[in-house]
Enzyme design. Structure first.
Site, PDB file in Angstrom:
ATOM      1  N   GLY A 225       0.823  -1.192   0.000  1.00 53.05           N
ATOM      2  CA  GLY A 225       0.000   0.000   0.000  1.00 53.05           C
ATOM      3  C   GLY A 225       0.865   1.253   0.000  1.00 53.05           C
ATOM      4  O   GLY A 225       2.066   1.210  -0.277  1.00 53.05           O
ATOM      5  N   ILE A 226       0.248   2.375   0.352  1.00 53.06           N
ATOM      6  CA  ILE A 226       0.958   3.646   0.341  1.00 53.06           C
ATOM      7  C   ILE A 226       1.205   4.102   1.779  1.00 53.06           C
ATOM      8  O   ILE A 226       0.430   3.801   2.678  1.00 53.06           O
ATOM      9  CB  ILE A 226       0.143   4.714  -0.433  1.00 53.06           C
ATOM     10  CG1 ILE A 226       0.993   5.965  -0.703  1.00 53.06           C
ATOM     11  CG2 ILE A 226      -1.137   5.074   0.311  1.00 53.06           C
ATOM     12  CD1 ILE A 226       0.329   6.911  -1.688  1.00 53.06           C
ATOM     13  N   GLY A 227       2.308   4.801   1.995  1.00 52.43           N
ATOM     14  CA  GLY A 227       2.554   5.358   3.321  1.00 52.43           C
ATOM     15  C   GLY A 227       3.868   4.914   3.923  1.00 52.43           C
ATOM     16  O   GLY A 227       4.664   4.180   3.317  1.00 52.43           O
ATOM     17  N   GLU A 248      -1.752  -3.214  -6.572  1.00 48.94           N
ATOM     18  CA  GLU A 248      -2.565  -2.147  -7.144  1.00 48.94           C
ATOM     19  C   GLU A 248      -1.731  -0.888  -7.345  1.00 48.94           C
ATOM     20  O   GLU A 248      -1.901  -0.142  -8.294  1.00 48.94           O
ATOM     21  CB  GLU A 248      -3.786  -1.848  -6.270  1.00 48.94           C
ATOM     22  CG  GLU A 248      -3.481  -1.190  -4.939  1.00 48.94           C
ATOM     23  CD  GLU A 248      -4.747  -0.929  -4.142  1.00 48.94           C
ATOM     24  OE1 GLU A 248      -4.926   0.210  -3.709  1.00 48.94           O
ATOM     25  OE2 GLU A 248      -5.543  -1.863  -3.952  1.00 48.94           O
ATOM     26  N   GLY A 346      -8.228  -1.230  -2.170  1.00 51.87           N
ATOM     27  CA  GLY A 346      -8.040  -2.629  -2.516  1.00 51.87           C
ATOM     28  C   GLY A 346      -7.560  -3.481  -1.370  1.00 51.87           C
ATOM     29  O   GLY A 346      -7.115  -4.617  -1.576  1.00 51.87           O
TER      30      GLY A 346
END
Length: 439
Positions: A225-227, A248, A346
């Site tokens: 994911g992001i972060g 994703e 997602g």
């Protein structure tokens, strides 16, 4: 080539001409994030401001800064109804301005990311699609570049497709092509693409990142994911071997792993040697790395994020973040303080796909506290919706440890999660667990 050039020139217009056929009362689908087209959004805003366009619904995910300076602005809220499938910081700011005036300006649509293409083509009529694309190649194809996501599906169904050609948009392989014959109007606007600064890792992120990286074997296929936490995990993967990518998100830390040869896709089960993504968020260097790079491939989110596809990659590892987790293992990753903060994205797609994979694991990470250690993010009961049901939760990680929830009874789960809460809240959580009958 001459034939396609003629077709291109016949459809090349200025932004005001491109949006002139848009009718009042229609559904406008915006592309996502980096690929949201600033010139076209401004042209639609100008029409709305002039009074020649009324009552339009605008569907999208993750509004970028250009969107909130052009189309998604307070003075157009009587004409434009924003309907995001994911709340970005810009969406939250616009929603807050509406709340302050006692009005509902932002109309959030709950959606799992892999279902977004179907929602936007079957349940929501896609009258117009606006998107930024790369320049046309000699075969007459544009590339959706950074954003195949739902756009690669919507372009096959929208009644009218208007593209904004930007020389800075990378040409990406995979299923991200759009032919000039399928386009209704073309505008050109060669402006810098949206860039996202990489968040530096906090002390907590670093601890969590190391904890997760230690459980990722060589040859694993990753979704990140992001972060701060996912970025920290990737920093600790530099000595791994033969990692793959089916994610994703495509981000700058992944580029570094690819350049080092750590992430090569050699052992992937699905599309080996290919770095699979559906949306990209990064900087100019990353976009240049993606451009005409046959190893970086964008596919529709309905395929990339489909759990039945994800599971086909052996040793699939999913890493995401959360807002809070309750003592039964339910996870909230989308609501804060009773208001929508982001969306499920997602996360659940990959949690389910990773666990269904042979040898797969999912990790959901969160800091143990918020607001300068005044609030515990391990709670007895969630304060928001359930993004990930307790039946799906696998590994939960804080800076105080990692627990695997699979196979644990409710009392065992409660005790395990209290054990990775911040020490100052553990006694309180234990009492709450006893009061609620969990222990």
């Amino acid at each position: 080539m001459a034939y396609y050039d003629e077709a291109y020139q016949s459809k090349l217009v200025d932004p005001s001409q491109a949006v002139a056929p848009i009718k009042s009362g229609c559904n406008v689908i915006l592309s996502m994030g980096v690929s949201q087209p600033p010139a076209l959004m401004q042209a639609v805003a100008d029409r709305a401001r002039s009074g020649s366009l009324e009552n339009i619904k605008v569907y999208y995910m993750h509004a970028n800064e250009a969107a909130t300076k052009t189309l998604l602005v307070p003075d157009l809220m009587e004409t434009v109804r924003p309907c995001p499938l994911f709340m970005s910081a810009h969406d939250r700011a616009l929603a807050q301005k509406g709340y302050e005036q006692g009005k509902q300006w932002v109309h959030y649509v709950p959606a799992l990311f892999f279902q977004a293409p179907r929602l936007l083509t079957e349940h929501i009529s896609p009258d117009v699609f606006l998107v930024t694309v790369s320049p046309m190649d000699k075969a007459g194809f544009f590339s959706l570049g950074t954003n195949s996501d739902y756009g690669a599906t919507v372009v096959r169904h929208a009644r009218r497709i208007i593209v904004e050609v930007n020389a800075n948009m990378p040409r990406v392989f995979g299923e991200s092509l759009l032919h000039i014959s399928d386009v209704d109007a073309v505008v050109e606007n060669h402006v810098p693409l949206m860039e996202v600064a990489q968040k530096g890792a906090s002390d907590e992120d670093t601890i969590i990142g190391r904890t997760i990286a230690d459980q990722i074997p060589d040859g694993a296929t990753l979704q990140m994911g992001i972060g701060g936490v996912p970025n920290a995990v990737m920093e600790y993967l530099a000595d791994h071997n033969d990692l793959g990518l089916h994610s994703e998100l495509f981000s700058p830390p992944m580029v570094q792993l690819i350049k080092k040869g750590v992430m090569n896709g050699r052992r992937k089960s699905v599309l080996p040697y290919k770095h699979v993504f559906t949306l990209a968020l990064g900087d100019t260097d990353m976009y240049e790395f993606m451009d005409n790079n046959p190893s970086v491939v964008g596919y529709p989110v309905g395929w990339v994020n489909n759990p039945s596809v994800i599971r086909k990659n052996d040793t699939m590892i999913s890493v995401n973040s959360a807002i809070e987790v309750d003592l039964t293992g339910q996870i909230n990753s989308e609501s804060l303080g009773g208001r929508e903060f982001s969306g499920p994205g997602g996360q659940l797609d990959f949690i389910r796909g990773a666990y269904a994979s042979k040898g797969g694991k999912s990790f959901v990470a969160l800091h143990s506290t918020a607001k300068q250690e005044t609030l515990s993010r391990v709670v007895c009961k969630l304060g928001g919706p359930v993004t990930d049901p307790r039946m799906d939760s696998h590994h939960v990680v804080t800076e105080f440890g990692c627990v695997c929830l699979k196979g644990l009874t409710l009392p065992e789960r409660a005790r395990a999660l209290i054990g990775i809460a911040h020490p100052k809240f553990r006694d309180q959580l234990l009492e709450e667990a006893k009061t609620s009958g969990l222990i």
